[in-house]
Design a protein around this motif. Structure first.
Motif, PDB file in Angstrom:
ATOM      1  N   LEU A   1      61.554  27.746  25.396  1.00  0.00           N
ATOM      2  CA  LEU A   1      62.782  27.885  26.177  1.00  0.00           C
ATOM      3  C   LEU A   1      63.149  26.562  26.839  1.00  0.00           C
ATOM      4  CD1 LEU A   1      61.818  31.197  28.023  1.00  0.00           C
ATOM      5  CD2 LEU A   1      63.301  30.993  26.010  1.00  0.00           C
TER       6      LEU A   1
ATOM      7  N   SER B   1      69.936  27.474  28.705  1.00  0.00           N
ATOM      8  CA  SER B   1      71.044  27.911  27.851  1.00  0.00           C
ATOM      9  C   SER B   1      71.681  26.760  27.085  1.00  0.00           C
ATOM     10  CB  SER B   1      72.104  28.637  28.687  1.00  0.00           C
ATOM     11  OG  SER B   1      72.562  27.811  29.730  1.00  0.00           O
TER      12      SER B   1
ATOM     13  N   GLN C   1      64.346  28.797  21.190  1.00  0.00           N
ATOM     14  CA  GLN C   1      65.713  28.727  21.720  1.00  0.00           C
ATOM     15  C   GLN C   1      66.027  27.260  21.970  1.00  0.00           C
ATOM     16  OE1 GLN C   1      67.305  31.244  25.135  1.00  0.00           O
ATOM     17  NE2 GLN C   1      67.672  29.206  25.943  1.00  0.00           N
TER      18      GLN C   1
ATOM     19  N   TYR D   1      71.986  23.447  18.632  1.00  0.00           N
ATOM     20  CA  TYR D   1      71.779  24.414  17.564  1.00  0.00           C
ATOM     21  C   TYR D   1      72.165  23.866  16.192  1.00  0.00           C
ATOM     22  CZ  TYR D   1      71.825  28.721  14.879  1.00  0.00           C
ATOM     23  OH  TYR D   1      71.590  29.669  13.921  1.00  0.00           O
TER      24      TYR D   1
ATOM     25  N   HIS E   1      67.102  29.788  17.553  1.00  0.00           N
ATOM     26  CA  HIS E   1      68.207  30.526  18.166  1.00  0.00           C
ATOM     27  C   HIS E   1      68.989  29.598  19.085  1.00  0.00           C
ATOM     28  CE1 HIS E   1      66.542  34.531  17.003  1.00  0.00           C
ATOM     29  NE2 HIS E   1      65.394  33.876  17.093  1.00  0.00           N
ATOM     30  N   GLU E   2      70.305  29.723  19.030  1.00  0.00           N
ATOM     31  CA  GLU E   2      71.137  28.985  19.991  1.00  0.00           C
ATOM     32  C   GLU E   2      70.900  29.534  21.389  1.00  0.00           C
ATOM     33  OE1 GLU E   2      75.882  28.636  21.087  1.00  0.00           O
ATOM     34  OE2 GLU E   2      75.305  28.751  18.969  1.00  0.00           O
ATOM     35  N   PHE E   3      70.890  30.857  21.479  1.00  0.00           N
ATOM     36  CA  PHE E   3      70.725  31.534  22.770  1.00  0.00           C
ATOM     37  C   PHE E   3      70.060  32.882  22.508  1.00  0.00           C
ATOM     38  CE2 PHE E   3      72.272  34.081  26.420  1.00  0.00           C
ATOM     39  CZ  PHE E   3      71.908  33.234  27.449  1.00  0.00           C
ATOM     40  N   LEU E   4      69.232  33.326  23.427  1.00  0.00           N
ATOM     41  CA  LEU E   4      68.557  34.622  23.276  1.00  0.00           C
ATOM     42  C   LEU E   4      69.187  35.620  24.248  1.00  0.00           C
ATOM     43  CD1 LEU E   4      64.905  33.282  23.041  1.00  0.00           C
ATOM     44  CD2 LEU E   4      66.126  34.470  21.208  1.00  0.00           C
TER      45      LEU E   4
END
Length: 369
Positions: free
Chosen positions: A200, A203, A230, A236, A251-254
């Motif tokens: 992580l 964002s 992420q 991304y 993932h771009e965002f979770l």
């Protein structure tokens, strides 16, 4: 409860998710307790709160305000004008909305709003997420009635008689992630017999963490680790190619953070206040890689407040090349160490933070009524 039927509540917090989501959590709990209450958020124009707050179902007004840059820039030259404009407009908002209480969770806009609220006799409360407060909350401390904090030792910065240790608000969906483990593994299509690493960086993403994971994908594979990565909105397009790599998903965002945490065996994370609070609730072994590019290096201080309780590991960005492989492989090789870190960090968690903060707000409303 007091006889007054409808309360008006003004909240301000923004600039980052770490200020916005606690404000939303507090508003949601207040809405639960006072169904007829009227809410107004105040944010900084052109910042993410102007999008996120309406998405959460609340009205927001924007002020023309920003922070002071560390270098001499044109933005700094504009700051006095922005401050005067924001104070004027914050005063107008307070006069027209007539709130019963004002709540600030940090960020540029909360300064003018809470200052003007306090100057107009409105009971006010600030919620400080970090172990090292930002300048806005330090300046507001003498004007507000209550200061809700998440760490010990903040008497160095705030009047001790105003401090209440509550913790930071977190998503309610994180309170029982253990019951979601099997479902989470299916959701992320994870393989049995492999440890799952959750990465992580916030964002928007964390450049140095992304560079580290890209460089060490082969190493992680040798550790029998599968990766939920992420990488963030800003990165991304650059890193999505690794979705073609076995045992790696980018993932771009979770959106389902509760399931991401439930699926994880080990977490690598920045050390923003909200992330730290969530990870305490989640109770998984964590390696913090704090961002060095934040005011007063507060992410390192946040992380060390956990590390000092033998409840997490920390690797500073400038030590990643030397330390990462060694520290990570030692953690992977020791289920006992993983268990110890997970249990210790969970013992630090303050699970009732949102309720405790709203209890303090209620006390201020009773005084006002």
């Amino acid at each position: 409860m007091a006889t007054k039927k409808t309360y008006k509540i003004v909240l301000s917090g923004g600039g980052t998710g770490g200020h916005i989501y606690p404000a939303i959590a507090i508003a949601n709990e207040l809405k639960h307790r006072f169904e007829d209450a009227e809410f107004l958020f105040v944010g900084a124009k052109d910042r993410m709160e102007m999008e996120k707050i309406p998405q959460a179902g609340y009205k927001i007004e924007g002020l023309w305000i920003s922070g002071i840059q560390r270098q001499l820039t044109m933005k700094n030259l504009m700051f006095p004008f922005k401050l005067m404009s924001s104070l004027y407009n914050a005063r107008k908002i307070v006069k027209s909305f007539k709130p019963d209480v004002a709540i600030g969770t940090g960020g540029f806009a909360s300064g003018p709003l809470l200052y003007m609220a306090s100057q107009n006799g409105i009971p006010s409360l600030i919620q400080e997420q970090n172990s090292f407060p930002g300048i806005t909350n330090k300046l507001l401390a003498k004007h507000v009635q209550k200061i809700c904090v998440a760490y010990d030792g903040l008497e160095r910065f705030f009047p001790a008689d105003k401090i209440v240790k509550t913790g930071n608000p977190v998503r309610k969906s994180l309170l029982d992630i253990n019951s979601k483990t099997e479902e989470a593994k299916k959701l992320f299509n994870l393989k049995e017999g492999k440890l799952t690493l959750l990465v992580l960086g916030g964002s928007l993403g964390a450049r140095r963490i992304n560079e580290l994971i890209e460089k060490e994908l082969d190493f992680l594979d040798t550790q029998n680790v599968q990766v939920i990565w992420q990488c963030g909105k800003l990165y991304y397009q650059q890193y999505k190619i690794y979705n073609n790599t076995v045992n790696v998903q980018v993932h771009e965002f979770l959106n389902n953070m509760d399931f991401a945490y439930a699926a994880a065996d080990i977490v690598i994370s920045r050390a923003g206040a909200s992330s730290v609070s969530e990870l305490c609730i989640v109770g998984k072994p964590v390696i913090f890689i704090p961002s060095p590019n934040v005011a007063e290096d507060h992410q390192t201080k946040n992380a060390m407040a956990i590390v000092d309780h033998n409840a997490a590991m920390i690797i500073k960005e400038d030590e990643l090349e030397v330390d990462f492989k060694n520290k990570f492989s030692q953690l992977v090789a020791s289920p006992q160490r993983q268990k110890e870190l997970g249990e210790n960090i969970k013992n630090i968690a303050l699970v009732n933070a949102t309720n405790d903060i709203v209890d303090e707000v209620e006390k201020l409303l009773k005084v006002k009524s």
